[in-house]
Design an enzyme around this catalytic site. Structure first.
Site, PDB file in Angstrom:
ATOM      1  N   GLN D  73       0.865  -1.193   0.000  1.00 45.43           N
ATOM      2  CA  GLN D  73       0.000   0.000   0.000  1.00 45.43           C
ATOM      3  C   GLN D  73       0.896   1.236   0.000  1.00 45.43           C
ATOM      4  OE1 GLN D  73      -3.471   0.442   0.103  1.00 45.43           O
ATOM      5  NE2 GLN D  73      -3.503  -1.683  -0.576  1.00 45.43           N
ATOM      6  N   LYS D 168       0.721  -9.849 -18.724  1.00 46.91           N
ATOM      7  CA  LYS D 168      -0.734  -9.866 -18.842  1.00 46.91           C
ATOM      8  C   LYS D 168      -1.186  -8.679 -19.675  1.00 46.91           C
ATOM      9  CE  LYS D 168      -0.559 -11.361 -14.539  1.00 46.91           C
ATOM     10  NZ  LYS D 168      -0.477 -10.801 -13.198  1.00 46.91           N
ATOM     11  N   ARG D 170      -4.278  -6.809 -22.425  1.00 39.01           N
ATOM     12  CA  ARG D 170      -5.599  -6.716 -23.039  1.00 39.01           C
ATOM     13  C   ARG D 170      -5.326  -5.892 -24.282  1.00 39.01           C
ATOM     14  NH1 ARG D 170      -8.075  -4.885 -18.750  1.00 39.01           N
ATOM     15  NH2 ARG D 170      -9.193  -6.711 -18.035  1.00 39.01           N
ATOM     16  N   ASP D 194      10.376 -14.031  -8.037  1.00 42.75           N
ATOM     17  CA  ASP D 194       9.576 -12.859  -7.640  1.00 42.75           C
ATOM     18  C   ASP D 194      10.003 -12.376  -6.245  1.00 42.75           C
ATOM     19  OD1 ASP D 194       7.675 -10.917  -7.975  1.00 42.75           O
ATOM     20  OD2 ASP D 194       5.968 -12.269  -8.097  1.00 42.75           O
ATOM     21  N   GLY D 201      -1.545 -16.853  -6.601  1.00 41.20           N
ATOM     22  CA  GLY D 201      -2.356 -16.871  -7.822  1.00 41.20           C
ATOM     23  C   GLY D 201      -1.531 -16.586  -9.064  1.00 41.20           C
TER      24      GLY D 201
END
Lengths: 287, 287, 287, 287, 287, 287
Positions: D73, D168, D170, D194, D201
């Site tokens: 955050q 990822k 679009r 990572d 996920g």
């Protein structure tokens, strides 16, 4: 508008206690507290009043301190000296002030000791009005030392007087200090003009020097802050000024009232400033 | 180790001035200043000394304040009261302290008013040593009010005495306050034990209550801080204590010396603490 | 006025997330968050909500914390202890609060842990209204320890009851602690009155002591904060109080509901205070 | 050097308590506390330990937090979000830290949330040593998203592997998101690399995408922080990694141990850093 | 509403001077100052203007800094680096700001460098409106590096374009860096989209890479902040973009005007935000 | 002892970058940076160097600023002016300084603008040594304005010279300002002595006034800070001083070297002070 009541008392042990007697939640509060001969008590009273206001949720606390105590300790001249004028600024800030209104600071740089705005009012206007009415002829404004020349010059211009300076020098080494007068004072009426009178030593010496330089008419004395520490009154009486004109930035002990003393009030000036501060109007316009 | 010299003086106008006479650059400095009847002057002196030390590059400034002034104003009991004990903590911090050493705070919570470490020394050990030597028989330690019971219990245990409490109550409403004694004091020697004696009202009332409850032997009075505000001395003389045992956390005015007064010195305890603080050793071990 | 929506959720990893769902720019925001058994989560939730409000330009953030967590860790009793009540105050300030409203602080000095105003509401009025309606005869208010006597006295006066104190003492050394009752309770109805019930050990012991001292009528228990840590419920059931009267400063776990439990709501009192704070009116008037 | 003892316990009401059992006066103290699934409790424990150390006069408090909680955050992405990573930094500072040592921060900018020095250690070296020993042929390091490419590139270079990216996208609007593999992975052994594994996920989707792209040999998974929130373990078991290599920055719940899990220890690295910090030597040299 | 006058000048010695020419007492003041090639002078001017406003009793000082200088130094990448973006945040705060409005920060985390609210406006809407009007067919938005992909994706969606990425990699060690294009650009019109153009090196290389990958139609370039440091203009001229679309967050040197340059103005967006901030309305609605 | 290397460079966009090339962990670091005509760049460079040192864990950061920029803006003379000298003090503090060493501050009160210690060295000793060697006969030290008289008097005493003052006055209103000479300069060698030479207007006018008053021998000019803003060099050449003696507190542009210019070095004085500060010895002894 009437003053809000605040209870201020001292316990038998010497500790001070303060408590506002009305709600101050969300209010713009002005505390008027000046420095007197009991400067440490005055300051602690101020701090404790501020603490009570802050904890009672006053929106803003404006400190109105007509005479700023410890103002002359504003720099280190000998190693390891405190800068007490800065310390007082820090303590005022720490106790919760948002703004300071004061009159004729000993050095203007003290404004920079604060992180919040400072309104440093100059009492000059009061003296101008007072002396303009007198219509004194052949008047010379005299600054009793080099530090006050700038302000004395502004004052002299406003009342249409000439300017002279009292200047202490040791022109050669190993020779004792000499007080000399710069500017012509022979046969003229003199007005010694300074920011404060503490023990009155320098102004009384200055008056003597003026007389020696031929100033054989009246000598007036005007100063904003009448600290009047001993032996000020004795000296002033002896010095035979025509008139001693001061303001009421410091409450005057009755024992110190002299026949030739004239007190000008800063109350209206402060009132106008407080009003304009509260209404977020320019303060410059009322000065 | 000898005390480092610091010049502290007052100007004619009442302002205080302080200046260390030796270099303190990089030093761990301890300032010893307690609160007296001139608490506001004591505090301003302390602040100005601290300012001079901080600006002279002291490495750390430890404030040793045997009696912490304004300690009793530690909470808001009536709306809009100041919390002066917190204000004093803020001012001490603002003036540049790194650490506080004090003795027997009126309420332990005052430690939390500071962001830096506080060593709150308890003078109990001095009283234990003093009274153990006396080998008084049938002794009862008496706490003059509910607030001091915990400390009185610890003290009684250490000198092998029993415990009683003076308790002010208004058991029914509309009835005037009654001072009652909890615990058996009949025919016993009593030792009233408190943190401070201010105007001496409550301890003198307590002595009277003890006598009424049958305490017909000697009554001793012991307290750490001898504030002795007027009319403490008058009252204490009238109360006819066998002995009044205090410490020197507050300097005693010569006029307040009484025949039956015994002063225990905190000097060695403070000296040991200062030494261990300076050497980063545990302070707990010397208490 | 309806509550403004704020999204508060937790991620799978245990971190909390908060986001006001309406604009708060320029608003006076009140966050109501109390301390429960998950006090650390409650606090972090509070801090994160405050951060989101501050960054969303709320004009003022008022924290309403009916039960102040960590309030009992308010001083150092053993060397090297934290002062967690001060730490919580510092964290609340650091996260951006401007004001704290809380109910019946364990010690009033915690107000001084904050630099901003604290409104410490006392729930006493609710208990007074409740018990005045009951018109119980021969009632004695009992403080379960010395610390709560002052508050118990005020309460007793307001409901026209007498006062007694439970007092734990070890009158001589090497003797185990004794719970004794000060004041006459024989044949009277008793009302134990305290600021909070945690594990209920001391109030249950107090009830037993009252019965031993001849209090053979009903015993009521009243306390503001129902912390109810294990084994409070077991103990309270066993102690057979006529009624246990608490407030809703801490949400009550359903499993902890007992037949003789009566919950008074602080909601109206808080509502009135919030309204007056928002309108800059005196808070004292609504208490 | 042995660990100094500090008592940390919780009261029945859920509040935490901490107290160092030895003197820490003048000491350079390192507190090791990481963030786990109980991150709010971990943080409050840390703050309270720091408060106890600060009040016990520790010279410097170094916080060693192998996994920094709330690190993700770190910015406002939707209006009115908190910046919790900054809030945590403010709370750590407010509680008294002088220095932070942490491992592989989620974003490097978090260092700038602190006003004091931050040592952000990178665990990369441990993974390099581990995989170099294995001498795996035809190895491709794969970054599971765009954000980790820079670090993956450095790692791949150090173990002599090639690099691929899971991406990822679009590519046109109104089309569902597609996980594509950039770089050639056909017939190669893959190593997904990572900074942390939370619910696993994205790494499990990545493994699937690699297999679809022809990565028909072993797939390894390596990450510094094993947060392992539900349903991480289920997913990881199903994903059939050859080996899952993590570090011990977060203590591993026994229920989460899997056969193919390998834990590398950061203990030596932290120990070296603590030693060099304490001795004021460069920390860079031990990384 | 007209701009309030503030005098800003430089002395012969290079020092800057600022003074508002009207009263600002109690006003909500917005200072608009962006970072240019003289970023240090811009910052000092800003700080001195803020000091004059703060001392003149402005109620709130809002800094509107369309291009935030030093934004790229937002983390320590090599030991002992400064975090200049945080330093600038600290200096702005120290000089007295209450709020920052800026446009398209280089990294969103810079918001967390401030303790007060930051409105980070995104100029995307301006580019969307501009390019939607053009109705370009077969358009692909291209991010010139991995860092800008998220923003480029949002932009592409809003104008109905496809997305491609320029990606610099060194797929095996000891091999020189290769610029590759991810996504299909063959035969398509391309729109390179970034947050700023400094020396224009990467966008010009990107254009070349696009052409090599078969992008044989027009190539557009769009970026919020036109820093245009040397040799940006030379490179841009050589790169033959169809159009270079920038905003006016940084005033453009006349020498840097190119034929194919289109400047979109942020003035209306800033005006709306300032209006809503002043009226305490949501800022989100105007974006 | 050799200087530690620190890399300071500027990017094409004008932003400065700094990085110490050696470890500074735990070191007492002195940064020497003076104010020049590019005062804003000098200050930002200083701040960024300080940030890199602070984040690299320097124990203490001492700023050595031989000429303090913005020193003359030390008070509000016209409403709404900034106090830039205070602002610079705040920025230096905010960037992480622990101590300032500077030479001959324009007004001593600037020391009070800092919360930490300031060593304000006076370059007088250098001038005394230089002029004592010359054994000039019939020498009069002249202060070019009222503000510098105190310092000029000390200097004159140390070299056995007499003192005169140049005094600008407007003795009656509506009369133009007159430059007059106080003290006898007829037939004497004069030495104009000031703290700084900026555009050289007042010293050149002073020289002319001295000549008109009969000072028909050599006129020397001595000043600590050679700001030399245009048209200083032109004026100084025209004024025909026998010698212009300055120090190297500000690096001298080669174009500004004049035949009659003598530069005294403050390097040894600064070196001694740095050595004593580092070793926590008195600084007073080396002055």
């Amino acid at each position: 508008m009437k003053l809000s009541e605040i209870l201020v008392s001292r316990f038998a042990c010497g500790e001070v206690y303060a408590r506002p007697l009305e709600t101050v939640r969300g209010c713009d509060v002005f505390i008027v507290q000046t420095a007197t001969h009991n400067v440490d008590k005055d300051l602690m009273e101020l701090f404790i009043m501020m603490d009570s206001l802050k904890r009672a949720f006053a929106a803003k606390v404006h400190v109105v301190m007509p005479y700023y105590g410890y103002a002359r300790q504003d720099r280190v001249t000998v190693p390891r000296e405190p800068i007490s004028a800065k310390l007082v600024a820090d303590l005022i800030s720490s106790a919760g002030a948002d703004h300071l209104v004061t009159i004729t600071l000993h050095s203007d740089q003290v404004q920079g000791f604060f992180d919040f705005p400072v309104d440093n009012l100059i009492a000059r206007k009061l003296f101008v009005q007072y002396f303009n009415k007198k219509k004194i002829k052949d008047l010379t404004v005299v600054s009793p030392d080099a530090g006050g020349v700038k302000e004395a010059k502004k004052f002299a211009n406003l009342i249409g007087a000439e300017l002279a300076i009292i200047y202490k020098s040791r022109t050669a080494h190993n020779v004792s200090e000499v007080t000399s007068v710069v500017g012509d004072v022979k046969g003229r009426t003199c007005l010694l003009y300074d920011d404060m009178i503490d023990t009155a030593g320098s102004v009384c010496n200055a008056a003597e020097a003026l007389r020696k330089s031929g100033a054989n008419k009246d000598i007036y004395l005007a100063a904003t802050h009448a600290v009047f520490s001993d032996p000020a009154v004795q000296r002033l009486k002896k010095a035979k000024f025509k008139e001693i004109v001061i303001t009421d930035t410091i409450p005057l002990d009755k024992k110190k009232i002299m026949q030739n003393l004239k007190v000008l009030s800063v109350a209206n000036m402060l009132g106008d400033v407080i009003k304009n501060v509260h209404e977020s109007k320019s303060v410059t316009v009322v000065l």
